[in-house]
Design an enzyme around this catalytic site. Structure first.
Site, PDB file in Angstrom:
ATOM      1  N   GLN A  28      54.364   9.019  44.348  1.00  0.00           N
ATOM      2  CA  GLN A  28      53.925  10.071  45.274  1.00  0.00           C
ATOM      3  C   GLN A  28      54.131  11.460  44.680  1.00  0.00           C
ATOM      4  O   GLN A  28      53.297  12.349  44.856  1.00  0.00           O
ATOM      5  CB  GLN A  28      54.687   9.968  46.607  1.00  0.00           C
ATOM      6  CG  GLN A  28      54.291   8.778  47.462  1.00  0.00           C
ATOM      7  CD  GLN A  28      52.862   8.860  47.975  1.00  0.00           C
ATOM      8  OE1 GLN A  28      52.358   9.932  48.290  1.00  0.00           O
ATOM      9  NE2 GLN A  28      52.201   7.728  48.046  1.00  0.00           N
ATOM     10  N   HIS A 108      57.960   9.338  54.073  1.00  0.00           N
ATOM     11  CA  HIS A 108      58.297   8.130  54.833  1.00  0.00           C
ATOM     12  C   HIS A 108      59.523   8.506  55.677  1.00  0.00           C
ATOM     13  O   HIS A 108      60.422   9.193  55.192  1.00  0.00           O
ATOM     14  CB  HIS A 108      58.605   6.990  53.863  1.00  0.00           C
ATOM     15  CG  HIS A 108      59.016   5.691  54.513  1.00  0.00           C
ATOM     16  ND1 HIS A 108      58.466   5.228  55.682  1.00  0.00           N
ATOM     17  CD2 HIS A 108      59.920   4.754  54.120  1.00  0.00           C
ATOM     18  CE1 HIS A 108      59.021   4.055  55.987  1.00  0.00           C
ATOM     19  NE2 HIS A 108      59.909   3.754  55.061  1.00  0.00           N
ATOM     20  N   GLU A 231      40.311 -13.964  44.439  1.00  0.00           N
ATOM     21  CA  GLU A 231      39.258 -13.593  45.394  1.00  0.00           C
ATOM     22  C   GLU A 231      39.769 -12.758  46.565  1.00  0.00           C
ATOM     23  O   GLU A 231      38.983 -12.194  47.321  1.00  0.00           O
ATOM     24  CB  GLU A 231      38.575 -14.851  45.949  1.00  0.00           C
ATOM     25  CG  GLU A 231      37.587 -15.464  44.993  1.00  0.00           C
ATOM     26  CD  GLU A 231      36.757 -16.539  45.682  1.00  0.00           C
ATOM     27  OE1 GLU A 231      36.193 -16.255  46.756  1.00  0.00           O
ATOM     28  OE2 GLU A 231      36.714 -17.660  45.162  1.00  0.00           O
ATOM     29  N   SER A 252      30.334 -17.542  53.654  1.00  0.00           N
ATOM     30  CA  SER A 252      29.452 -18.614  54.154  1.00  0.00           C
ATOM     31  C   SER A 252      29.844 -19.041  55.564  1.00  0.00           C
ATOM     32  O   SER A 252      30.978 -18.814  56.006  1.00  0.00           O
ATOM     33  CB  SER A 252      29.549 -19.822  53.230  1.00  0.00           C
ATOM     34  OG  SER A 252      30.864 -20.359  53.309  1.00  0.00           O
TER      35      SER A 252
HETATM   36  P1  NDP Z   1      59.165   6.530  42.942  1.00  0.00           P
HETATM   37  O1  NDP Z   1      60.078   5.394  42.718  1.00  0.00           O
HETATM   38  O2  NDP Z   1      57.845   6.490  42.276  1.00  0.00           O
HETATM   39  O3  NDP Z   1      59.942   7.890  42.567  1.00  0.00           O
HETATM   40  C1  NDP Z   1      60.469   8.075  41.392  1.00  0.00           C
HETATM   41  C2  NDP Z   1      60.906   9.552  41.248  1.00  0.00           C
HETATM   42  O4  NDP Z   1      62.149   9.742  41.890  1.00  0.00           O
HETATM   43  C3  NDP Z   1      61.039   9.834  39.786  1.00  0.00           C
HETATM   44  O5  NDP Z   1      60.619  11.133  39.484  1.00  0.00           O
HETATM   45  C4  NDP Z   1      62.527   9.668  39.594  1.00  0.00           C
HETATM   46  O6  NDP Z   1      63.051  10.450  38.564  1.00  0.00           O
HETATM   47  C5  NDP Z   1      63.075  10.176  40.906  1.00  0.00           C
HETATM   48  N1  NDP Z   1      64.412   9.610  41.136  1.00  0.00           N
HETATM   49  C6  NDP Z   1      64.756   8.289  41.129  1.00  0.00           C
HETATM   50  N2  NDP Z   1      66.066   8.160  41.355  1.00  0.00           N
HETATM   51  C7  NDP Z   1      66.557   9.403  41.480  1.00  0.00           C
HETATM   52  C8  NDP Z   1      67.862   9.915  41.694  1.00  0.00           C
HETATM   53  N3  NDP Z   1      68.901   9.102  41.851  1.00  0.00           N
HETATM   54  N4  NDP Z   1      68.003  11.251  41.767  1.00  0.00           N
HETATM   55  C9  NDP Z   1      66.956  12.069  41.619  1.00  0.00           C
HETATM   56  N5  NDP Z   1      65.694  11.646  41.412  1.00  0.00           N
HETATM   57  C10 NDP Z   1      65.505  10.323  41.336  1.00  0.00           C
HETATM   58  O7  NDP Z   1      59.035   6.798  44.493  1.00  0.00           O
HETATM   59  P2  NDP Z   1      57.746   6.706  45.403  1.00  0.00           P
HETATM   60  O8  NDP Z   1      56.809   7.789  45.019  1.00  0.00           O
HETATM   61  O9  NDP Z   1      57.301   5.293  45.480  1.00  0.00           O
HETATM   62  O10 NDP Z   1      58.393   7.041  46.831  1.00  0.00           O
HETATM   63  C11 NDP Z   1      58.760   8.353  47.200  1.00  0.00           C
HETATM   64  C12 NDP Z   1      58.687   8.445  48.715  1.00  0.00           C
HETATM   65  O11 NDP Z   1      57.333   8.267  49.140  1.00  0.00           O
HETATM   66  C13 NDP Z   1      59.490   7.377  49.446  1.00  0.00           C
HETATM   67  O12 NDP Z   1      59.996   7.957  50.618  1.00  0.00           O
HETATM   68  C14 NDP Z   1      58.447   6.326  49.791  1.00  0.00           C
HETATM   69  O13 NDP Z   1      58.770   5.538  50.929  1.00  0.00           O
HETATM   70  C15 NDP Z   1      57.259   7.230  50.097  1.00  0.00           C
HETATM   71  N6  NDP Z   1      55.966   6.587  49.984  1.00  0.00           N
HETATM   72  C16 NDP Z   1      55.630   5.951  48.823  1.00  0.00           C
HETATM   73  C17 NDP Z   1      54.382   5.409  48.666  1.00  0.00           C
HETATM   74  C18 NDP Z   1      53.959   4.897  47.326  1.00  0.00           C
HETATM   75  O14 NDP Z   1      52.774   4.894  47.083  1.00  0.00           O
HETATM   76  N7  NDP Z   1      54.826   4.490  46.408  1.00  0.00           N
HETATM   77  C19 NDP Z   1      53.388   5.406  49.762  1.00  0.00           C
HETATM   78  C20 NDP Z   1      53.799   6.217  50.908  1.00  0.00           C
HETATM   79  C21 NDP Z   1      55.060   6.742  51.008  1.00  0.00           C
HETATM   80  P3  NDP Z   1      62.703  10.199  37.020  1.00  0.00           P
HETATM   81  O15 NDP Z   1      61.338  10.758  36.861  1.00  0.00           O
HETATM   82  O16 NDP Z   1      63.740  10.981  36.337  1.00  0.00           O
HETATM   83  O17 NDP Z   1      62.783   8.717  36.809  1.00  0.00           O
HETATM   84 MG    MG Z   2      56.475   1.659  53.022  1.00  0.00          MG
END
Ligand code: NDP
Ligand code: MG
Ligand code: MG
Length: 341
Positions: A28, A108, A231, A252
């Site tokens: 995100q 979220h 599929e 079908s």
């Molecule tokens: P990601 O796992 O993709 O996020 C990773 C990012 O968070 C990276 O930049 C990482 O840093 C950083 N990070 C991880 N651990 C830490 C830490 N301990 N301290 C600081 N930064 C940290 O997350 P998502 O994008 O999947 O999810 C983010 C939010 O969005 C959540 O609330 C999720 O529920 C929500 N959401 C996600 C969706 C999705 O498509 N995935 C859909 C809708 C909502 P680094 O770059 O250094 O590794």
């Molecule tokens: Mg979810």
């Protein structure tokens, strides 16, 4: 009828003279940072020390700072780190550096709904939850369309929280598609239920059970893979376009009749009763507690379940078969992402 907002209902000027700090640059995070930036919004990305994402964000021309510095600059702070780390991230690096009137945004509602984060009264608490994975949120924006989102306000300290939330959703491209008003509670509970009972948990276990049934009966695993897994995308695309009715129209009569008589033998009253139990574990916090306790302990249960899932025979068969699909670019993306994790 739900309240739905489109581009004309939201005013990007509400973000003028405001800086948006995007904390995290994952699925995100990169999409929010880049879409907002391309919509003319001032963006700064906050990343942890030694983060491998610093170079990626800088390559895109984004300003990158430490989490503390980005938070301190943010009039809006969007927290886009994984849900299970947000609680300590907020307590240790975000909260002590927040402007007193900064608006705190989430994609979220998990940490607000289960009280892992409790911002003080001066902050707006807002939700813009895109209904799609981050890479799609970016790709649809770039092609001129948008990913729908649902939005909520938990705390309106400024009196402007709804306008701010709609403006953010517009910058993200979401109001191009449509944005639905919800609450943190509704978003969190329905999101968890959907992914557990249907989209992720339900579908993946349905595929595995179908694959096991066919291969245990002696059919070739490659054929089983096509019939119960490959599929599925084509079927889901039809449902996405025109509902279950379009899917039934397109397949079908044999398939449609089989759907009516055999579907209810798979998804029974017992299945629905299990769904109600799942929902109740979500509503009373049982699921959240289990997830966070396991994460806090270093994720032993999560890791073990992930390894078990990856060892399922359908994964091996699928990996080999997908190599055949020269048109399937996503197969390579997945392998790369898989190796990185
Ligand atoms: P990601 O796992 O993709 O996020 C990773 C990012 O968070 C990276 O930049 C990482 O840093 C950083 N990070 C991880 N651990 C830490 C830490 N301990 N301290 C600081 N930064 C940290 O997350 P998502 O994008 O999947 O999810 C983010 C939010 O969005 C959540 O609330 C999720 O529920 C929500 N959401 C996600 C969706 C999705 O498509 N995935 C859909 C809708 C909502 P680094 O770059 O250094 O590794
Ligand atoms: Mg979810
Ligand atoms: Mg969801």
């Amino acid at each position: 009828m739900a309240d739905i907002f489109y581009d004309p209902d939201a005013d990007l000027a509400k973000l003028k003279n405001k800086k948006v700090a995007i904390i995290g640059y994952g699925s995100q995070g990169h999409a929010h940072a880049l879409n907002l930036r391309d919509s003319g919004v001032q963006v700064v990305v906050g990343l942890r020390e030694g983060s491998s994402s610093v170079a990626k964000a800088k390559e895109e021309g984004l300003e990158v700072r430490s989490i503390e510095e980005a938070t301190a600059e943010g009039d809006i702070v969007m927290i886009l780190a994984p849900d299970q780390v947000q609680r300590s991230l907020y307590a240790e690096q975000i909260e002590p550096n927040l402007k007193p009137d900064a608006a705190i945004f989430f994609a979220h509602g998990f940490n607000i709904r289960y009280d892992y984060i409790q911002p003080s009264a001066g902050h707006d608490i807002c939700l813009v939850a895109p209904k799609g994975p981050g890479h799609k949120v970016r790709a649809t924006y770039e092609s001129g369309y948008g990913t729908p989102a649902i939005i909520a306000v938990e705390q309106d300290a400024s009196g402007e929280a709804w306008e701010l939330t709609k403006a953010y959703a517009k910058g993200l491209g979401a109001t191009r598609a449509g944005v639905i008003k919800t609450t943190f509670t509704e978003e969190t509970e329905t999101d968890l239920f959907g992914e557990q009972a249907v989209l992720c948990g339900g579908v993946s276990h349905l595929i595995q059970a179908g694959f096991e049934t066919l291969t245990e009966a002696g059919y070739q695993p490659e054929i089983a893979y096509f019939e119960v897994c490959h599929e599925l995308k084509l079927i889901v695309d039809l449902i996405n376009e025109g509902g279950i009715t379009k899917q039934r129209w397109s397949c079908s009569d044999t398939a449609e009749y089989g759907d009516y008589v055999s579907g209810p033998r798979v998804v029974t009253d017992q299945t629905k009763s299990a769904m109600r139990d799942i929902l109740s574990d979500i509503q009373d916090g049982t699921f959240a507690k289990r997830f966070i306790a396991d994460q806090d302990a270093g994720a032993p249960e999560f890791t073990q379940l992930r390894e078990k899932g990856e060892a399922h025979p359908i994964e091996q068969v699928g990996r080999e078969l997908r190599k055949m699909f020269s048109w399937n670019q996503a197969a390579d993306d997945y392998q790369e992402g898989h190796a990185q994790r």
